[in-house]
Design an enzyme around this catalytic site. Structure first.
Site, PDB file in Angstrom:
ATOM      1  CG  HIS A   1      40.114  51.342  45.098  1.00 49.79           C
ATOM      2  ND1 HIS A   1      39.304  50.289  44.742  1.00 49.79           N
ATOM      3  CD2 HIS A   1      41.357  50.830  45.223  1.00 49.79           C
ATOM      4  CE1 HIS A   1      40.042  49.182  44.657  1.00 49.79           C
ATOM      5  NE2 HIS A   1      41.292  49.484  44.945  1.00 49.79           N
TER       6      HIS A   1
ATOM      7  CD  GLU B   1      44.220  48.861  47.022  1.00 50.32           C
ATOM      8  OE1 GLU B   1      43.170  48.373  47.473  1.00 50.32           O
ATOM      9  OE2 GLU B   1      44.641  48.607  45.886  1.00 50.32           O
TER      10      GLU B   1
ATOM     11  CG  HIS C   1      45.592  50.146  42.007  1.00 46.39           C
ATOM     12  ND1 HIS C   1      44.675  51.147  42.176  1.00 46.39           N
ATOM     13  CD2 HIS C   1      45.072  49.055  42.609  1.00 46.39           C
ATOM     14  CE1 HIS C   1      43.639  50.685  42.855  1.00 46.39           C
ATOM     15  NE2 HIS C   1      43.841  49.403  43.123  1.00 46.39           N
TER      16      HIS C   1
ATOM     17  NE  ARG D   1      36.950  44.613  36.471  1.00 42.98           N
ATOM     18  CZ  ARG D   1      35.763  44.072  36.764  1.00 42.98           C
ATOM     19  NH1 ARG D   1      34.767  44.152  35.917  1.00 42.98           N
ATOM     20  NH2 ARG D   1      35.585  43.444  37.905  1.00 42.98           N
TER      21      ARG D   1
HETATM   22 ZN    ZN Z   1      42.837  48.180  44.644  1.00 42.79          ZN
END
Ligand code: ZN
Length: 310
Positions: free
Chosen positions: A97, A115, A172, A192
């Protein structure tokens, strides 16, 4: 003002999803592939709804827009956090991200995402991908071009109760068999990097190589954010994540316990157990918001819960 607002999750069917959201938590799902329950969400892509009480049936977004006093009159266009439970039956794509700055400039003023993951269940030899082994951008680009994924990606063993903070810019991926609680900034912006060459409807899913290489931090470092466990009577508490974007604390124990709530709001995710909170019945799989008017949480029962706030 209502003190506690219980939310009903928005469940999303995805091809890689499993059955545990229904089997373990009893969430209403459409099929056998429910990968995500957006349990506290004011995000348009999956709005959670108030389950009971004065605001029953309203979305969290409606509460944020129309009853800001519940959240201590915090400023901001959007509710800042997003909480999901994710049940992965397959390996998920490898992603990253952007941070707020990159998102603002390159994605029409959107928000970046930091996150954290709290592992709820996983296979005995379960693992997860967080970070990479490239020392600089050149090495990163080279390994990505040559598809040297095994050399590049950092694979970590996981166990129930592990918690990982994943700042923006960190590569991740969730791997098969993992059930986890995800607490994050309210954003749906994901790049991605690699999808194992899989096909969806006969075509590979879109990758975002340029954006991924732009935002991936080099070298990557794994931050330990978990602090010492503190004993408080029959309960223990432990800060799992302390970041500029949110803090997450875990409470675990049985009997009576009082928890101060000095924040504009606090999200409570009941991970195990049952009992009452401020006299209201609460059980595993419930997710609620302690509003600005609720200064004290009185637990009675047996609970493992995650409390998060900004
Ligand atoms: Zn994520």
């Amino acid at each position: 003002m209502e003190e506690l607002i219980f939310m009903r999750p928005c469940c999303r069917e995805v091809i890689w999803g499993g059955r545990r959201l229904r089997e373990i938590y009893g969430y209403k799902t459409d099929g056998d592939h429910t990968g995500e329950a957006w349990v506290v969400s004011a995000n348009e892509n999956g709005l959670s709804v108030v389950d009971r009480g004065e605001y029953e049936g309203k979305t969290l977004k409606e509460l944020w827009d129309g009853h800001r006093e519940l959240f201590g009159n915090l400023p901001g266009e959007e509710f800042p956090l997003l909480v999901k439970i994710i049940d992965a039956k397959e390996d998920l794509s490898i992603q990253v991200h952007p941070d707020d700055d990159y998102a603002r400039t390159h994605e029409n003023g959107a928000r970046g995402k930091n996150e954290c993951w709290y592992i709820l269940d996983c296979p005995e030899n379960g693992d997860i991908i967080i970070g990479h082994h490239a020392q600089n951008k050149e090495e990163l680009r080279d390994m990505v071009e040559k598809q040297q994924w095994d050399r590049l990606l950092n694979v970590l063993p996981i166990h129930r109760g592990d918690c990982f903070y994943i700042p923006s810019g960190t590569v991740h991926a969730i791997r098969r068999g993992t059930l986890l609680l995800e607490i994050q900034q309210n954003s749906d912006l994901t790049y991605r990097l690699y999808d194992y060459g899989r096909l969806q409807n006969g075509k590979p899913r879109r990758l975002h190589l340029k954006e991924s290489l732009d935002v991936i931090c080099c070298p990557s470092h794994l931050e330990r954010t978990r602090e010492e466990e503190v004993c408080r009577g029959d309960y223990t508490s432990c800060i799992l994540v302390r970041s500029p974007f949110f803090t997450v604390e875990r409470w675990n124990g049985r009997g009576k316990q009082e928890i101060l709530q000095p924040h504009p709001f606090m999200i409570l995710d009941i991970l195990e157990g049952e009992g009452t909170i401020n006299g209201q019945a609460a059980k595993k799989g419930d997710h609620l918001i302690a509003t600005a008017g609720c200064r004290l949480l009185r637990l009675n029962g047996s609970f493992e819960l995650a409390a998060s706030w900004i």
